[in-house]
Motif scaffolding. Sequence first.
Motif, PDB file in Angstrom:
ATOM      1  N   CYS A 101      48.797  44.631  20.705  1.00 58.60           N
ATOM      2  CA  CYS A 101      48.829  45.092  22.356  1.00 58.60           C
ATOM      3  C   CYS A 101      49.134  43.693  23.028  1.00 58.60           C
ATOM      4  CB  CYS A 101      47.587  45.861  22.661  1.00 58.60           C
ATOM      5  SG  CYS A 101      47.254  46.103  24.647  1.00 58.60           S
ATOM      6  N   PRO A 102      50.247  43.638  23.898  1.00 59.89           N
ATOM      7  CA  PRO A 102      50.241  42.212  24.432  1.00 59.89           C
ATOM      8  C   PRO A 102      49.618  41.865  25.598  1.00 59.89           C
ATOM      9  CG  PRO A 102      51.917  43.735  25.098  1.00 59.89           C
ATOM     10  CD  PRO A 102      50.967  44.712  24.263  1.00 59.89           C
ATOM     11  N   ILE A 103      49.065  42.794  26.346  1.00 64.26           N
ATOM     12  CA  ILE A 103      48.197  42.459  27.472  1.00 64.26           C
ATOM     13  C   ILE A 103      46.640  43.204  27.715  1.00 64.26           C
ATOM     14  CG2 ILE A 103      48.471  43.006  30.272  1.00 64.26           C
ATOM     15  CD1 ILE A 103      51.476  42.968  29.731  1.00 64.26           C
ATOM     16  N   ILE A 104      45.890  42.358  28.105  1.00 63.34           N
ATOM     17  CA  ILE A 104      44.630  43.023  28.662  1.00 63.34           C
ATOM     18  C   ILE A 104      44.347  42.729  30.191  1.00 63.34           C
ATOM     19  CG2 ILE A 104      42.101  43.217  28.173  1.00 63.34           C
ATOM     20  CD1 ILE A 104      42.397  42.254  25.625  1.00 63.34           C
ATOM     21  N   ASN A 105      44.223  43.654  30.740  1.00 57.84           N
ATOM     22  CA  ASN A 105      43.975  43.746  32.418  1.00 57.84           C
ATOM     23  C   ASN A 105      42.506  43.531  32.637  1.00 57.84           C
ATOM     24  OD1 ASN A 105      46.843  43.968  33.282  1.00 57.84           O
ATOM     25  ND2 ASN A 105      46.606  46.096  32.563  1.00 57.84           N
ATOM     26  N   ILE A 106      42.215  42.726  33.483  1.00 62.13           N
ATOM     27  CA  ILE A 106      40.852  42.593  34.129  1.00 62.13           C
ATOM     28  C   ILE A 106      40.967  42.736  35.643  1.00 62.13           C
ATOM     29  CG2 ILE A 106      39.817  41.505  32.437  1.00 62.13           C
ATOM     30  CD1 ILE A 106      39.925  38.894  33.654  1.00 62.13           C
ATOM     31  N   ILE A 122      37.862  32.699  39.912  1.00 61.11           N
ATOM     32  CA  ILE A 122      38.554  31.623  39.248  1.00 61.11           C
ATOM     33  C   ILE A 122      38.484  30.989  38.046  1.00 61.11           C
ATOM     34  CG2 ILE A 122      40.343  29.566  39.685  1.00 61.11           C
ATOM     35  CD1 ILE A 122      41.086  31.958  41.378  1.00 61.11           C
ATOM     36  N   GLU A 123      37.284  30.520  38.046  1.00 66.95           N
ATOM     37  CA  GLU A 123      36.644  29.855  36.626  1.00 66.95           C
ATOM     38  C   GLU A 123      36.571  30.737  35.707  1.00 66.95           C
ATOM     39  OE1 GLU A 123      32.747  27.389  35.181  1.00 66.95           O
ATOM     40  OE2 GLU A 123      32.935  28.074  37.248  1.00 66.95           O
ATOM     41  N   SER A 124      36.286  31.964  35.971  1.00 63.27           N
ATOM     42  CA  SER A 124      35.905  32.995  34.887  1.00 63.27           C
ATOM     43  C   SER A 124      37.421  33.635  34.374  1.00 63.27           C
ATOM     44  CB  SER A 124      35.236  34.291  35.558  1.00 63.27           C
ATOM     45  OG  SER A 124      35.295  35.419  34.477  1.00 63.27           O
ATOM     46  N   ILE A 125      38.080  33.635  35.285  1.00 61.67           N
ATOM     47  CA  ILE A 125      39.548  34.228  34.713  1.00 61.67           C
ATOM     48  C   ILE A 125      40.111  33.149  33.898  1.00 61.67           C
ATOM     49  CG2 ILE A 125      41.936  34.627  35.739  1.00 61.67           C
ATOM     50  CD1 ILE A 125      40.703  35.799  38.231  1.00 61.67           C
ATOM     51  N   SER A 126      40.149  31.932  34.259  1.00 61.45           N
ATOM     52  CA  SER A 126      40.673  30.936  33.315  1.00 61.45           C
ATOM     53  C   SER A 126      39.952  30.940  31.879  1.00 61.45           C
ATOM     54  CB  SER A 126      40.488  29.626  34.140  1.00 61.45           C
ATOM     55  OG  SER A 126      41.034  28.468  33.332  1.00 61.45           O
ATOM     56  N   LYS A 127      38.783  30.980  31.999  1.00 60.28           N
ATOM     57  CA  LYS A 127      38.073  31.075  30.763  1.00 60.28           C
ATOM     58  C   LYS A 127      38.650  32.367  29.681  1.00 60.28           C
ATOM     59  CE  LYS A 127      33.616  28.563  31.907  1.00 60.28           C
ATOM     60  NZ  LYS A 127      32.387  28.937  32.338  1.00 60.28           N
ATOM     61  N   HIS A 128      38.569  33.619  30.485  1.00 58.89           N
ATOM     62  CA  HIS A 128      39.240  34.602  29.745  1.00 58.89           C
ATOM     63  C   HIS A 128      40.687  34.330  29.053  1.00 58.89           C
ATOM     64  CE1 HIS A 128      35.961  36.746  31.576  1.00 58.89           C
ATOM     65  NE2 HIS A 128      36.331  37.780  30.949  1.00 58.89           N
ATOM     66  N   ALA A 129      41.536  33.756  30.139  1.00 55.79           N
ATOM     67  CA  ALA A 129      42.833  33.357  29.601  1.00 55.79           C
ATOM     68  C   ALA A 129      42.755  32.374  28.427  1.00 55.79           C
ATOM     69  CB  ALA A 129      43.641  32.955  30.649  1.00 55.79           C
ATOM     70  N   ASP A 130      41.838  31.361  28.401  1.00 56.77           N
ATOM     71  CA  ASP A 130      41.680  30.425  27.497  1.00 56.77           C
ATOM     72  C   ASP A 130      41.483  31.030  26.001  1.00 56.77           C
ATOM     73  OD1 ASP A 130      42.262  28.085  29.057  1.00 56.77           O
ATOM     74  OD2 ASP A 130      40.146  27.753  29.442  1.00 56.77           O
ATOM     75  N   LEU A 131      40.494  32.164  25.995  1.00 61.06           N
ATOM     76  CA  LEU A 131      40.328  32.883  24.732  1.00 61.06           C
ATOM     77  C   LEU A 131      41.337  33.710  24.293  1.00 61.06           C
ATOM     78  CD1 LEU A 131      36.542  33.928  25.664  1.00 61.06           C
ATOM     79  CD2 LEU A 131      37.349  32.165  23.937  1.00 61.06           C
ATOM     80  N   THR A 139      46.313  37.695  29.240  1.00 55.96           N
ATOM     81  CA  THR A 139      45.394  38.128  30.258  1.00 55.96           C
ATOM     82  C   THR A 139      45.801  38.297  31.653  1.00 55.96           C
ATOM     83  OG1 THR A 139      43.318  36.930  29.175  1.00 55.96           O
ATOM     84  CG2 THR A 139      43.226  37.478  31.696  1.00 55.96           C
ATOM     85  N   CYS A 140      45.687  39.570  32.346  1.00 55.68           N
ATOM     86  CA  CYS A 140      46.155  39.555  33.630  1.00 55.68           C
ATOM     87  C   CYS A 140      45.027  40.174  34.502  1.00 55.68           C
ATOM     88  CB  CYS A 140      47.155  40.933  33.470  1.00 55.68           C
ATOM     89  SG  CYS A 140      48.868  40.514  33.139  1.00 55.68           S
ATOM     90  N   PHE A 141      45.063  39.583  35.684  1.00 55.12           N
ATOM     91  CA  PHE A 141      44.097  39.974  36.950  1.00 55.12           C
ATOM     92  C   PHE A 141      45.100  40.674  38.031  1.00 55.12           C
ATOM     93  CE2 PHE A 141      45.548  35.980  38.537  1.00 55.12           C
ATOM     94  CZ  PHE A 141      45.403  35.972  39.964  1.00 55.12           C
ATOM     95  N   LYS A 142      44.191  41.439  38.749  1.00 60.75           N
ATOM     96  CA  LYS A 142      44.849  41.922  39.853  1.00 60.75           C
ATOM     97  C   LYS A 142      44.023  41.786  41.124  1.00 60.75           C
ATOM     98  CE  LYS A 142      43.360  46.894  39.593  1.00 60.75           C
ATOM     99  NZ  LYS A 142      43.791  48.271  39.326  1.00 60.75           N
ATOM    100  N   ALA A 143      44.709  41.900  42.335  1.00 58.45           N
ATOM    101  CA  ALA A 143      44.140  42.004  43.695  1.00 58.45           C
ATOM    102  C   ALA A 143      43.627  43.171  43.551  1.00 58.45           C
ATOM    103  CB  ALA A 143      45.191  41.638  44.594  1.00 58.45           C
ATOM    104  N   HIS A 144      42.386  43.358  44.165  1.00 55.89           N
ATOM    105  CA  HIS A 144      41.573  44.511  44.043  1.00 55.89           C
ATOM    106  C   HIS A 144      40.839  44.678  45.331  1.00 55.89           C
ATOM    107  CE1 HIS A 144      38.310  47.564  43.241  1.00 55.89           C
ATOM    108  NE2 HIS A 144      39.072  47.856  42.043  1.00 55.89           N
ATOM    109  N   TYR A 145      41.170  45.821  46.063  1.00 51.94           N
ATOM    110  CA  TYR A 145      40.679  45.913  47.263  1.00 51.94           C
ATOM    111  C   TYR A 145      39.002  45.912  47.523  1.00 51.94           C
ATOM    112  CZ  TYR A 145      39.315  48.789  51.717  1.00 51.94           C
ATOM    113  OH  TYR A 145      38.884  49.196  52.926  1.00 51.94           O
ATOM    114  N   ASN A 146      38.709  45.250  48.535  1.00 47.87           N
ATOM    115  CA  ASN A 146      37.173  44.936  48.939  1.00 47.87           C
ATOM    116  C   ASN A 146      36.695  44.006  47.995  1.00 47.87           C
ATOM    117  OD1 ASN A 146      35.181  45.148  50.722  1.00 47.87           O
ATOM    118  ND2 ASN A 146      34.255  46.688  49.675  1.00 47.87           N
ATOM    119  N   THR A 147      37.393  42.941  47.205  1.00 47.61           N
ATOM    120  CA  THR A 147      36.821  42.057  46.497  1.00 47.61           C
ATOM    121  C   THR A 147      37.044  40.557  46.787  1.00 47.61           C
ATOM    122  OG1 THR A 147      38.687  41.932  44.886  1.00 47.61           O
ATOM    123  CG2 THR A 147      37.097  43.311  44.374  1.00 47.61           C
TER     124      THR A 147
END
Length: 273
Positions: A101-106, A122-131, A139-147
């Motif tokens: 599976c090539p992608i995990i979304n958070i 930003i710090e957390s997303i970067s750490k997830h990508a490093d792993l 690792t993919c992240f998305k713009a999420h309403y009201n965050t």
Amino acid sequence: LNQLLLWSEMMKLGFNTVLFGNHPIEVALDAAAKLEYDGVELSAIEGMSQHLDLELSTSENVNKLNELSRNYNIPYLAIERAKHDLKTWPKLIEIANGIECPIINIGPGGTFDQNNSFGSAIESISKHADLSEKHGVITCFKAHYNTCIDNTEQTLKALDLLDHPFLGLDFDPSHIFRVPENPIDALKSIFQRIKHVHFRDCIAQDIQGPGKPFEQICGRGKIDLKGLLAVLTEQNFNGPLNLEIIGTHDFSIEDCILIAAESKGWLNASLSL
């Protein structure tokens, strides 16, 4: 027909198994196979649906999921974890690698407030990508309403700070639509970093969630989904596009299949024009 065949070669149409969140993963894979989806996005969303069990060992998850994938001839296009959790992330990455599976979304993490949620996200997303890089998973992240990352301006700011080879953007127009912004303009401005697309409709811009499940079916709402598909086609998008319908935890199998079938039919018709 030629346009549809070309699109099929460029990208994969799937659905997030959160649609079948109240049912076993086998039910979702069977539906995907019968409706001729190209694959599925595995839901690992706590509180909504979990179609892989992090209480089991990595090998138990991999063996089970690979056997099901072979039986139904349905690959795993992505996994959605949603929340940030560095403790379970390494195991999830190992599972993703084991099932090809090539992608995990958070999600973006953080809340829409005046504190340092953006910096922490930003710090957390970067750490997830490093792993995830250790096992070749994106690792993919998305713009999420009201965050803390809920609009295009914040997304671009985040992407400027997150220049990582194993990090991409999961584009979800239903969140951008409710900011409110024009999802087509947003898509054009961030396309180069998009690795995954979530797809559903929305009946109005001034609502908190995307609407009831049947209102999220492609073509039933107010988002210009055909315009978005046109942009993705023009830009030669070659990642997965996964239908993500939420709120079906008490739905019957038949209703879940109906939603998946109508959306697939709409996508096929729209892409064959």
